[in-house]
Each structure stands twice: as structure tokens, then as C-alpha cells.
Design a protein around this motif. Structure first.
Motif, mmCIF file in Angstrom:
data_model
loop_
_atom_site.group_PDB
_atom_site.id
_atom_site.type_symbol
_atom_site.label_atom_id
_atom_site.label_comp_id
_atom_site.label_asym_id
_atom_site.label_seq_id
_atom_site.Cartn_x
_atom_site.Cartn_y
_atom_site.Cartn_z
ATOM 1 N N THR A 5 23.478 63.417 92.045
ATOM 2 C CA THR A 5 22.593 63.640 91.257
ATOM 3 C C THR A 5 23.097 64.127 89.732
ATOM 4 O OG1 THR A 5 22.315 65.848 92.180
ATOM 5 C CG2 THR A 5 20.977 63.963 93.193
ATOM 6 N N THR A 6 22.218 64.318 89.046
ATOM 7 C CA THR A 6 22.379 64.884 87.686
ATOM 8 C C THR A 6 21.420 66.116 87.435
ATOM 9 O OG1 THR A 6 23.167 62.459 86.795
ATOM 10 C CG2 THR A 6 22.677 64.155 85.092
ATOM 11 N N ARG A 7 21.802 67.101 86.562
ATOM 12 C CA ARG A 7 20.920 68.038 86.379
ATOM 13 C C ARG A 7 20.563 68.186 85.011
ATOM 14 N NH1 ARG A 7 23.598 73.403 88.311
ATOM 15 N NH2 ARG A 7 22.774 72.332 90.352
ATOM 16 N N PHE A 8 19.393 68.353 84.675
ATOM 17 C CA PHE A 8 18.816 68.522 83.509
ATOM 18 C C PHE A 8 18.063 69.907 83.345
ATOM 19 C CE2 PHE A 8 18.685 63.888 83.674
ATOM 20 C CZ PHE A 8 19.351 63.541 82.461
ATOM 21 N N CYS A 9 18.307 70.780 82.278
ATOM 22 C CA CYS A 9 17.633 72.126 82.088
ATOM 23 C C CYS A 9 16.555 71.733 80.795
ATOM 24 C CB CYS A 9 18.676 73.017 82.131
ATOM 25 S SG CYS A 9 19.392 73.315 83.546
ATOM 26 N N TYR A 10 15.459 72.421 81.204
ATOM 27 C CA TYR A 10 14.610 72.601 80.034
ATOM 28 C C TYR A 10 14.057 73.983 79.723
ATOM 29 C CZ TYR A 10 14.576 67.415 80.176
ATOM 30 O OH TYR A 10 14.806 65.975 80.303
ATOM 31 N N SER A 11 13.398 74.016 78.610
ATOM 32 C CA SER A 11 12.830 75.478 78.541
ATOM 33 C C SER A 11 11.390 75.138 77.651
ATOM 34 C CB SER A 11 13.581 76.405 77.559
ATOM 35 O OG SER A 11 13.194 77.798 77.609
ATOM 36 N N CYS A 12 10.587 75.979 77.980
ATOM 37 C CA CYS A 12 9.167 76.048 77.254
ATOM 38 C C CYS A 12 8.632 77.360 77.268
ATOM 39 C CB CYS A 12 8.233 75.233 78.263
ATOM 40 S SG CYS A 12 6.667 75.006 77.452
ATOM 41 N N ASP A 13 7.536 77.768 76.386
ATOM 42 C CA ASP A 13 7.323 79.311 76.418
ATOM 43 C C ASP A 13 5.658 79.036 76.889
ATOM 44 O OD1 ASP A 13 9.393 80.389 75.568
ATOM 45 O OD2 ASP A 13 8.503 80.795 73.505
ATOM 46 N N LEU A 14 5.103 80.058 77.700
ATOM 47 C CA LEU A 14 4.054 80.428 77.840
ATOM 48 C C LEU A 14 3.225 81.141 76.865
ATOM 49 C CD1 LEU A 14 3.822 81.165 81.682
ATOM 50 C CD2 LEU A 14 3.267 78.945 80.593
ATOM 51 N N LYS A 15 2.100 81.135 76.756
ATOM 52 C CA LYS A 15 1.186 81.761 75.564
ATOM 53 C C LYS A 15 1.398 83.441 76.384
ATOM 54 C CE LYS A 15 -1.916 78.442 74.245
ATOM 55 N NZ LYS A 15 -3.165 77.936 74.347
ATOM 56 N N ASP A 16 1.763 84.251 75.571
ATOM 57 C CA ASP A 16 2.211 85.570 76.056
ATOM 58 C C ASP A 16 0.601 86.433 76.342
ATOM 59 O OD1 ASP A 16 3.722 87.803 76.714
ATOM 60 O OD2 ASP A 16 4.320 88.345 74.648
ATOM 61 N N LEU A 97 8.124 76.154 71.904
ATOM 62 C CA LEU A 97 9.238 76.966 71.475
ATOM 63 C C LEU A 97 9.198 77.022 69.965
ATOM 64 C CD1 LEU A 97 12.210 76.132 73.539
ATOM 65 C CD2 LEU A 97 10.840 78.074 73.776
ATOM 66 N N PRO A 98 9.426 77.887 69.365
ATOM 67 C CA PRO A 98 9.550 78.260 67.768
ATOM 68 C C PRO A 98 10.033 77.277 67.138
ATOM 69 C CG PRO A 98 10.149 80.242 68.808
ATOM 70 C CD PRO A 98 10.084 79.353 69.987
ATOM 71 N N TRP A 99 10.978 76.338 67.525
ATOM 72 C CA TRP A 99 12.008 75.356 66.976
ATOM 73 C C TRP A 99 11.271 73.939 67.297
ATOM 74 C CZ3 TRP A 99 13.832 79.290 69.688
ATOM 75 C CH2 TRP A 99 14.140 79.161 71.072
ATOM 76 N N ALA A 100 10.325 73.964 68.232
ATOM 77 C CA ALA A 100 10.115 72.611 68.938
ATOM 78 C C ALA A 100 9.241 71.701 67.852
ATOM 79 C CB ALA A 100 8.966 72.861 69.969
ATOM 80 N N LYS A 101 9.101 70.714 67.829
ATOM 81 C CA LYS A 101 8.390 69.622 66.973
ATOM 82 C C LYS A 101 6.844 69.716 67.311
ATOM 83 C CE LYS A 101 12.158 66.581 66.445
ATOM 84 N NZ LYS A 101 13.036 66.112 67.550
ATOM 85 N N LYS A 102 6.073 69.280 66.481
ATOM 86 C CA LYS A 102 4.704 69.684 66.919
ATOM 87 C C LYS A 102 4.321 68.873 68.151
ATOM 88 C CE LYS A 102 -0.012 68.654 64.675
ATOM 89 N NZ LYS A 102 -0.608 69.706 65.319
ATOM 90 N N GLU A 104 5.558 69.145 70.925
ATOM 91 C CA GLU A 104 6.591 68.832 71.786
ATOM 92 C C GLU A 104 6.623 70.267 72.881
ATOM 93 O OE1 GLU A 104 11.103 67.727 71.177
ATOM 94 O OE2 GLU A 104 10.531 69.241 69.932
ATOM 95 N N LYS A 105 6.752 70.200 74.153
ATOM 96 C CA LYS A 105 6.647 71.314 74.908
ATOM 97 C C LYS A 105 8.148 71.706 75.552
ATOM 98 C CE LYS A 105 2.347 70.317 77.354
ATOM 99 N NZ LYS A 105 1.545 70.397 78.681
ATOM 100 N N TRP A 106 8.574 70.818 76.582
ATOM 101 C CA TRP A 106 9.869 71.125 77.207
ATOM 102 C C TRP A 106 11.101 70.443 76.506
ATOM 103 C CZ3 TRP A 106 9.911 74.486 81.090
ATOM 104 C CH2 TRP A 106 8.855 74.561 82.111
ATOM 105 N N ILE A 107 11.839 71.725 76.109
ATOM 106 C CA ILE A 107 12.890 71.148 75.311
ATOM 107 C C ILE A 107 14.454 71.182 76.184
ATOM 108 C CG2 ILE A 107 14.370 71.866 73.165
ATOM 109 C CD1 ILE A 107 11.538 71.292 72.346
ATOM 110 N N LEU A 108 14.995 70.079 75.935
ATOM 111 C CA LEU A 108 16.314 70.075 76.831
ATOM 112 C C LEU A 108 17.195 71.005 76.338
ATOM 113 C CD1 LEU A 108 17.869 68.168 78.844
ATOM 114 C CD2 LEU A 108 18.933 66.992 76.834
ATOM 115 N N LEU A 109 18.008 71.864 77.276
ATOM 116 C CA LEU A 109 18.944 72.800 77.043
ATOM 117 C C LEU A 109 20.253 72.325 76.815
ATOM 118 C CD1 LEU A 109 17.285 75.711 79.584
ATOM 119 C CD2 LEU A 109 17.127 75.570 76.963
ATOM 120 N N GLU A 110 20.860 72.916 75.866
ATOM 121 C CA GLU A 110 22.381 72.569 75.898
ATOM 122 C C GLU A 110 23.219 73.328 76.770
ATOM 123 O OE1 GLU A 110 26.088 72.965 72.367
ATOM 124 O OE2 GLU A 110 23.837 73.437 71.949
#
Length: 115
Positions: A5-16, A97-102, A104-110
Motif C-alpha cells: 500500500t501507499t499512504r497519502f495524507c491530506y488536510s482541510c479545515d472545517l468552519k470554526d 485552507l487559506p492557500w487552497a485554490k477556489k 479546493e477542499k482536501w490538500i495533499l500534505l508534503e
């Protein structure tokens, strides 16, 4: 997970907003996600998926098999009305996320460290 298997990690914000965060968590509690959604996840070659939350920031960890392809998953999702309904519903709770494109939800983490 398996060595195949391969692992991918993503991040997204919920409304606060504590009420919205509680509702989002309820949708994702064991047994509450729509069966069509979990099927679409498995059908894409995702063998395990976990979402973690701190404050309003989420982290998703996916373990995928050799059949997984992010572009193919996006195409499958775009052509699945139930997935589109779920994604539209989740926008009530999520924000990019603040740096996401319009749109775009889940951003791939480095990955920056591994022991």
C-alpha cells in the motif's frame, strides 16, 4: 498496513463553529457515513481512511492499493451523483485552507520527516 500500500495524507479545515463541527463529526461517526460513499472509497482502491481533527483543522490519512489513481478517483466521484450530493452537503461544514485554490477542499500534505 500492508507493504503493498501507499499512504497519502491530506488536510482541510472545517468552519470554526462548534455546532457545525459537532454535526460534521456525527456524519463521520462509525456507521453514519452513507454506504454509497464508503463503497466509492473502497472501489477506488482505498483500503483504509482515517480523519483526525484538532480545532477546526482536519488531517486525512489514506492507505491505497496499487489500483488507486487520484485522477481516476476524481473522475469516478464527478460521475457519481450520490458522491456529488455528499460533497455538496460537506461544504456546509468544510472550508478550504487559506492557500487552497477556489473550490479546493482536501490538500495533499508534503512529507517532511520520517523515522
Amino acid at each position: 498496513m500492508s507493504k503493498n500500500t501507499t499512504r497519502f495524507c491530506y488536510s482541510c479545515d472545517l468552519k470554526d463553529d462548534p455546532k457545525l463541527i459537532a454535526e460534521y463529526k456525527k456524519y463521520h461517526a462509525a456507521g453514519n457515513a452513507w454506504p454509497e460513499i464508503t463503497k466509492s472509497i473502497r472501489d477506488a482502491g482505498i483500503v483504509d481512511m482515517q480523519i483526525y481533527l484538532t480545532g477546526n483543522r482536519m488531517f486525512m490519512i489514506m492507505e491505497v492499493d496499487e489500483t488507486f489513481n487520484p485522477e481516476k478517483k476524481a473522475e469516478m466521484d464527478a460521475n457519481n451523483p450520490k458522491v456529488q450530493e455528499w460533497e455538496q452537503l460537506m461544504w456546509k461544514y468544510q472550508q478550504g485552507l487559506p492557500w487552497a485554490k477556489k473550490g479546493e477542499k482536501w490538500i495533499l500534505l508534503e512529507k517532511v520527516f520520517q523515522l
